[in-house]
Motif scaffolding. Sequence first.
Motif, PDB file in Angstrom:
ATOM      1  N   ALA A   1       0.828  -1.207   0.000  1.00  0.00           N
ATOM      2  CA  ALA A   1       0.000   0.000   0.000  1.00  0.00           C
ATOM      3  C   ALA A   1       0.865   1.262   0.000  1.00  0.00           C
ATOM      4  CB  ALA A   1      -0.928  -0.003   1.209  1.00  0.00           C
ATOM      5  N   ILE A   2       1.925   1.250   0.785  1.00  0.00           N
ATOM      6  CA  ILE A   2       2.817   2.419   0.855  1.00  0.00           C
ATOM      7  C   ILE A   2       3.477   2.661  -0.496  1.00  0.00           C
ATOM      8  CG2 ILE A   2       4.952   3.300   1.879  1.00  0.00           C
ATOM      9  CD1 ILE A   2       4.099   1.796   4.475  1.00  0.00           C
TER      10      ILE A   2
ATOM     11  N   LYS B   1       3.835   5.838  -5.601  1.00  0.00           N
ATOM     12  CA  LYS B   1       3.924   5.829  -7.061  1.00  0.00           C
ATOM     13  C   LYS B   1       2.727   6.505  -7.715  1.00  0.00           C
ATOM     14  CE  LYS B   1       4.486   2.731 -11.014  1.00  0.00           C
ATOM     15  NZ  LYS B   1       4.691   1.318 -11.466  1.00  0.00           N
ATOM     16  N   HIS B   2       1.514   6.227  -7.238  1.00  0.00           N
ATOM     17  CA  HIS B   2       0.292   6.662  -7.927  1.00  0.00           C
ATOM     18  C   HIS B   2      -0.416   7.843  -7.259  1.00  0.00           C
ATOM     19  CE1 HIS B   2       0.444   3.254 -10.700  1.00  0.00           C
ATOM     20  NE2 HIS B   2       0.682   2.465  -9.667  1.00  0.00           N
TER      21      HIS B   2
ATOM     22  N   SER C   1       4.147  10.528   7.518  1.00  0.00           N
ATOM     23  CA  SER C   1       5.502  11.016   7.776  1.00  0.00           C
ATOM     24  C   SER C   1       6.271  11.278   6.480  1.00  0.00           C
ATOM     25  CB  SER C   1       6.272  10.011   8.636  1.00  0.00           C
ATOM     26  OG  SER C   1       6.459   8.791   7.935  1.00  0.00           O
ATOM     27  N   ASP C   2       5.660  10.959   5.355  1.00  0.00           N
ATOM     28  CA  ASP C   2       6.309  11.130   4.048  1.00  0.00           C
ATOM     29  C   ASP C   2       5.674  12.348   3.360  1.00  0.00           C
ATOM     30  OD1 ASP C   2       7.177  10.976   1.384  1.00  0.00           O
ATOM     31  OD2 ASP C   2       7.209   8.786   1.403  1.00  0.00           O
ATOM     32  N   GLU C   3       6.495  13.319   2.994  1.00  0.00           N
ATOM     33  CA  GLU C   3       5.973  14.533   2.357  1.00  0.00           C
ATOM     34  C   GLU C   3       5.210  14.222   1.076  1.00  0.00           C
ATOM     35  OE1 GLU C   3       8.974  17.410   1.673  1.00  0.00           O
ATOM     36  OE2 GLU C   3       9.352  17.810   3.799  1.00  0.00           O
ATOM     37  N   ARG C   4       5.584  13.150   0.400  1.00  0.00           N
ATOM     38  CA  ARG C   4       4.911  12.813  -0.853  1.00  0.00           C
ATOM     39  C   ARG C   4       3.480  12.346  -0.643  1.00  0.00           C
ATOM     40  NH1 ARG C   4       9.224   8.468  -2.776  1.00  0.00           N
ATOM     41  NH2 ARG C   4       9.072   8.085  -0.520  1.00  0.00           N
TER      42      ARG C   4
END
Length: 376
Positions: free
Chosen positions: A40-41, A46-47, A72-75
């Motif tokens: 899932a991460i 990616k999408h 916790s991930d800016e993306r």
Amino acid sequence: MDDAKDTVLIVDDNAENRALLGEVLKPYFHILITTRGEQAIRVCQKHLPDIVLLDIMMPEMDGYEVCRRLKSDERTQAIPVIFLTAKSQIADEQQGFDVGAVDYILKPISPPILLARVHTHLRLKQAMSDLASQNYILEERVRERTHHLESLQNATIEAMASLAETRDNETGNHIRRTQRYIKYLAEELVRQGLYVEQLSPETIENLFKSAPLHDIGKVGIPDAILLKAGQLTEDEFEIMKTHTEIGRNVIVSVESAIDFKCDFLQFAKEIAMSHQEKWDGTGYPQGLKAYEIPLSARLMALADVYDALISERVYKPAFTHKKAVSIIKKGQGTHFEPAIVAAFLAIEQQFKETARTYRDEGFHEASFPSGNQNKG
């Protein structure tokens, strides 16, 4: 495939749940499906789906950890996460919100509730995105408007100052030189640990902008006095001295026309009024002494005198840089504040180079010898 549709990522290790969720959501959204947290991460990175429906109880990595890592991930932190679970305890719900979920839907899933919640959070996400975009546009417009206003302000200041300078047979370069001198002095005082609180970067910038108005009051002095080649009589000198108060009054009139406090105008007023005061109290117009003289005016006093010394005037030839430095050193403790003279002596080469860079027409290179000449 309808590219206008939002994308929903379903994360659930139970095949029946995945089938139900897909059947309910597929008519309205693009559907992505995973069965494990790590997967899932990777899919989110990616999408970048528009929303995630996340089961909590999964092998290897539970939904709480998946959500925590997404946030916790800016993306991926802006992707809304809705937990789907049979866990109905308040503590479980609180844990879900603590790791960043936006909602919590209990199993068994009610299709109308599921659709309503998903649509609601997608609209909220879009609204927040629109607001962020609008804020960015507004900030850009404010920056652009501020830049235009600053450019207009600077052009107006220079035009106003030039009225006085050109009447005194000076040039716009006198303005450019003196505003740089005052900035250099202020920065050097700060480097030496002096007046650190009074000379913030913003204050120094305001001093730089206000310095050109130091002689604005000369517009009120008759040409017969202002341009006189010989020595002024006592009566003429008394009239000449009024340029300080005339300048102050001009700036006060500007202050009275606005309904807010302007530091730039405060410094301009101080400089116009008090740049002819002397450290020992023998200056004019008020005979202020030492720290009674505003710091802005004490800085301007040295900057203005240096430029007058190295410039040709109707009443005097241009002195060399070395001669100007010598005169200013002699004025330490009488005409000028000792600390400001010390700062000047530490950076006198900056003054010399500025005078060369912004020299007037008819400038004599002999006034600024180069090569292996003695420093001074």
